[in-house]
Motif scaffolding. Structure first.
Motif, PDB file in Angstrom:
ATOM      1  N   UNK A  85       0.843  -1.197   0.000  1.00  0.00           N
ATOM      2  CA  UNK A  85       0.000   0.000   0.000  1.00  0.00           C
ATOM      3  C   UNK A  85       0.880   1.249   0.000  1.00  0.00           C
ATOM      4  N   UNK A  86       0.371   2.325  -0.585  1.00  0.00           N
ATOM      5  CA  UNK A  86       1.092   3.595  -0.552  1.00  0.00           C
ATOM      6  C   UNK A  86       2.362   3.551  -1.379  1.00  0.00           C
ATOM      7  N   UNK A  87       3.351   4.331  -0.961  1.00  0.00           N
ATOM      8  CA  UNK A  87       4.608   4.378  -1.687  1.00  0.00           C
ATOM      9  C   UNK A  87       5.303   3.019  -1.635  1.00  0.00           C
ATOM     10  N   UNK A  88       5.817   2.526  -2.757  1.00  0.00           N
ATOM     11  CA  UNK A  88       6.450   1.196  -2.760  1.00  0.00           C
ATOM     12  C   UNK A  88       7.696   1.154  -1.894  1.00  0.00           C
ATOM     13  N   UNK A  89       7.787   0.116  -1.118  1.00  0.00           N
ATOM     14  CA  UNK A  89       8.963  -0.158  -0.297  1.00  0.00           C
ATOM     15  C   UNK A  89       9.201  -1.668  -0.317  1.00  0.00           C
ATOM     16  N   UNK A  90      10.469  -2.041  -0.279  1.00  0.00           N
ATOM     17  CA  UNK A  90      10.800  -3.467  -0.276  1.00  0.00           C
ATOM     18  C   UNK A  90      12.012  -3.679   0.616  1.00  0.00           C
ATOM     19  N   UNK A  91      11.926  -4.647   1.500  1.00  0.00           N
ATOM     20  CA  UNK A  91      13.017  -4.938   2.435  1.00  0.00           C
ATOM     21  C   UNK A  91      13.537  -6.337   2.143  1.00  0.00           C
ATOM     22  N   UNK A  92      14.832  -6.448   1.921  1.00  0.00           N
ATOM     23  CA  UNK A  92      15.477  -7.741   1.730  1.00  0.00           C
ATOM     24  C   UNK A  92      16.409  -7.962   2.917  1.00  0.00           C
ATOM     25  N   UNK A  93      16.160  -9.035   3.654  1.00  0.00           N
ATOM     26  CA  UNK A  93      17.014  -9.340   4.816  1.00  0.00           C
ATOM     27  C   UNK A  93      17.799 -10.604   4.566  1.00  0.00           C
ATOM     28  N   UNK A  94      19.105 -10.528   4.737  1.00  0.00           N
ATOM     29  CA  UNK A  94      19.974 -11.694   4.715  1.00  0.00           C
ATOM     30  C   UNK A  94      20.609 -11.808   6.090  1.00  0.00           C
ATOM     31  N   UNK A  95      20.116 -12.758   6.881  1.00  0.00           N
ATOM     32  CA  UNK A  95      20.495 -12.866   8.294  1.00  0.00           C
ATOM     33  C   UNK A  95      20.219 -11.528   8.979  1.00  0.00           C
ATOM     34  N   UNK A  96      21.246 -10.793   9.411  1.00  0.00           N
ATOM     35  CA  UNK A  96      20.996  -9.556  10.155  1.00  0.00           C
ATOM     36  C   UNK A  96      21.212  -8.294   9.327  1.00  0.00           C
ATOM     37  N   UNK A  97      21.489  -8.431   8.041  1.00  0.00           N
ATOM     38  CA  UNK A  97      21.630  -7.251   7.201  1.00  0.00           C
ATOM     39  C   UNK A  97      20.335  -7.003   6.442  1.00  0.00           C
ATOM     40  N   UNK A  98      19.855  -5.774   6.496  1.00  0.00           N
ATOM     41  CA  UNK A  98      18.609  -5.395   5.840  1.00  0.00           C
ATOM     42  C   UNK A  98      18.890  -4.297   4.829  1.00  0.00           C
ATOM     43  N   UNK A  99      18.385  -4.483   3.611  1.00  0.00           N
ATOM     44  CA  UNK A  99      18.450  -3.442   2.593  1.00  0.00           C
ATOM     45  C   UNK A  99      17.022  -3.046   2.248  1.00  0.00           C
ATOM     46  N   UNK A 100      16.707  -1.759   2.408  1.00  0.00           N
ATOM     47  CA  UNK A 100      15.390  -1.235   2.059  1.00  0.00           C
ATOM     48  C   UNK A 100      15.488  -0.514   0.716  1.00  0.00           C
ATOM     49  N   UNK A 101      14.664  -0.934  -0.235  1.00  0.00           N
ATOM     50  CA  UNK A 101      14.616  -0.326  -1.563  1.00  0.00           C
ATOM     51  C   UNK A 101      13.511   0.730  -1.568  1.00  0.00           C
ATOM     52  N   UNK A 102      13.891   1.969  -1.866  1.00  0.00           N
ATOM     53  CA  UNK A 102      12.937   3.087  -1.925  1.00  0.00           C
ATOM     54  C   UNK A 102      12.976   3.626  -3.357  1.00  0.00           C
ATOM     55  N   UNK A 103      12.174   3.061  -4.256  1.00  0.00           N
ATOM     56  CA  UNK A 103      12.308   3.408  -5.673  1.00  0.00           C
ATOM     57  C   UNK A 103      11.950   4.845  -6.009  1.00  0.00           C
ATOM     58  N   UNK A 104      10.969   5.439  -5.302  1.00  0.00           N
ATOM     59  CA  UNK A 104      10.585   6.807  -5.651  1.00  0.00           C
ATOM     60  C   UNK A 104      11.693   7.805  -5.356  1.00  0.00           C
ATOM     61  N   UNK A 105      12.559   7.479  -4.374  1.00  0.00           N
ATOM     62  CA  UNK A 105      13.703   8.340  -4.051  1.00  0.00           C
ATOM     63  C   UNK A 105      15.007   7.789  -4.606  1.00  0.00           C
ATOM     64  N   UNK A 106      14.915   6.645  -5.333  1.00  0.00           N
ATOM     65  CA  UNK A 106      16.103   5.985  -5.871  1.00  0.00           C
ATOM     66  C   UNK A 106      17.183   5.855  -4.788  1.00  0.00           C
TER      67      UNK A 106
END
Length: 335
Positions: A85-106
Motif C-alpha cells: 500500500x502507498x509508496x512502494x517499499x521493499x526490504x530484503x534481509x539476509x540474516x541480520x543485514x537489511x536493505x530497504x529499496x525506496x524506488x521513488x527516491x532511488x
C-alpha cells in the motif's frame, strides 16, 4: 508530534521485541504448561520454516497490506518484505543485514537488524518470563487464512500492559494472527495472514524486484551502542527491564521536494517485559515543538521537554503506562 510519528513508529518497530534472560518461575501446571509450550513453538516456527504470504495490519483507522517470503538455507535466513500500500517499499534481509529499496527516491537504506520484529516472528521472549506478568492459557480453535489454528491468550496481570490473542497453525505452530486487546476487551490492533503457503518456496521469490539500481543513493544507517546511564526511569511498569541503549542518526522529511534530508542525532533507551516494549528517545531540544500526546491503535506517544532535551516516549502499552514513565524520567549528568 504527527510529523515525527512515522519516524518513531519505524524506529520502535526495529527495537520492539527484544529478548532478555528469564527469571525463576514456579512450574506451570496443566493448561498453562500447554499454552507456554505453544508459545515456544510459535517462537521457533517463524525462524525455521519456509513460507510466503500476504498479511494485513490494522492499527486504529489505518490498514496496511504487506507480503512476506521467508526462506531458510542451511544456517542462513533470507526474507523479503514488500509493502503493498502507498509508496512502494521493499526490504530484503539476509540474516541480520537489511536493505530497504525506496524506488521513488532511488535510495537504498542499509542497516543491521537489532531485533526480531517482523510478523510472524513477533515473539522473542521466554514463555516462562512472560508468565510472570501475563496469565497464559489456550483459547478457542478456528480457521485463519484457510488453516486450522489454535489460539493462545495472554491476559495482563495489571493495567500497565495490553492483552494478546495469538493464533498458531496447528501442525507447524506458525503464527497466523495476532491481536492486541485493551482493558475493555476491545481489539485495538491486529495483524493477520489473508493468504499463506507453508513449505516449498522458490528461491527467486526472495530476490529484489528492483534489478537495476545503478545511480541509486546508498544510505547506511549510523547506529551504535551508547552509555545512557545518566538517564533513569524511576517508575517503570513491573517487569519492564532496560534492554538496549542506542544512538542513531535519523533523517527528517525534506521541507521542499528535491532537497536533501537534514539529519540529527537521537538516543534511544528500550525497556521491555519480553513482549511489550517502551522506548524513550532523547535529543537536543533545539527545535520548536509542542508538548502533547497521541494514540494510534495500540501505540501511545508522548512528547515533552525536559531541561535542554526533547523526549519522545513511545510504546505499545496503555496511555497510563506511558504517562507513568514520562513523569518519572530523571537526568543526572556524570561529573
Amino acid at each position: 508530534m504527527r510529523r515525527t510519528l512515522a519516524l518513531f513508529k519505524f524506529v520502535l518497530a526495529v527495537s520492539s521485541f527484544i529478548a532478555f534472560s528469564s527469571h525463576a518461575e514456579p512450574a506451570p501446571t496443566g493448561e498453562s504448561r500447554d499454552a507456554q509450550a505453544l508459545l515456544r513453538t510459535i517462537q521457533s516456527a517463524a525462524q525455521k520454516l519456509n513460507y510466503s504470504g500476504t498479511f494485513v495490519y490494522q492499527q486504529g483507522s489505518q490498514v496496511r497490506t504487506s507480503r512476506i517470503t521467508h526462506l531458510v538455507e542451511g544456517k542462513n535466513e533470507i526474507e523479503k518484505l514488500e509493502v503493498l500500500d502507498g509508496q512502494p517499499r521493499e526490504y530484503i534481509r539476509s540474516n541480520d543485514e537489511i536493505i530497504c529499496y525506496v524506488p521513488d527516491a532511488k535510495t537504498l537504506l542499509v542497516e543491521k537488524r537489532v531485533a526480531q520484529d517482523v510478523f510472524p516472528a513477533l515473539l522473542a521472549a521466554n514463555a516462562d518470563t512472560l508468565a510472570e506478568h501475563y496469565t497464559i492459557r489456550k483459547g478457542d480453535s478456528g480457521r485463519v487464512a484457510g488453516f486450522d489454528s489454535q489460539s493462545v491468550i495472554l491476559e495482563p496481570k495489571d493495567d500497565l500492559r495490553y492483552g494478546y490473542k495469538l493464533w498458531a497453525e496447528k501442525s507447524t505452530g506458525l503464527l497466523l494472527r495476532a491481536q492486541t486487546i485493551n482493558e475493555a476487551g476491545a481489539v485495538v490492533e491486529q495483524i493477520s495472514f489473508t493468504q499463506l503457503a507453508i513449505g516449498n518456496v522458490d528461491r527467486n521469490r526472495v530476490k529484489p524486484s528492483f534489478t537495476n539500481t545503478r545511480g541509486w543513493r546508498v544510505e547506511n544507517a549510523v547506529m551504535s551502542q551508547v552509555d545512557l546511564s545518566s538517564w533513569t526511569v524511576k517508575r517503570l511498569p513491573p517487569g519492564f527491564l532496560r534492554t538496549r541503549e542506542l544512538k542513531r542518526m535519523v533523517s527528517d522529511i525534506p521541507v521542499q521536494p528535491g532537497m536533501p534530508p537534514s539529519q540529527r542525532e537521537v538516543s534511544q533507551i528500550v525497556f521491555s517485559d519480553g513482549l511489550a516494549a517502551i522506548s524513550v528517545f532523547i535529543e537536543p531540544g533545539t527545535q520548536s515543538r509542542t508538548e502533547g500526546s497521541l494514540q494510534q491503535g495500540a501505540m501511545n506517544i508522548l512528547g515533552k521537554r525536559q531541561g535542554e532535551f526533547w523526549l519522545t516516549i513511545v510504546g505499545e502499552v496503555p496511555s497510563n503506562a506511558i504517562r507513568q514513565v514520562a513523569n518519572s524520567i530523571e537526568y543526572k549528568p556524570s561529573k
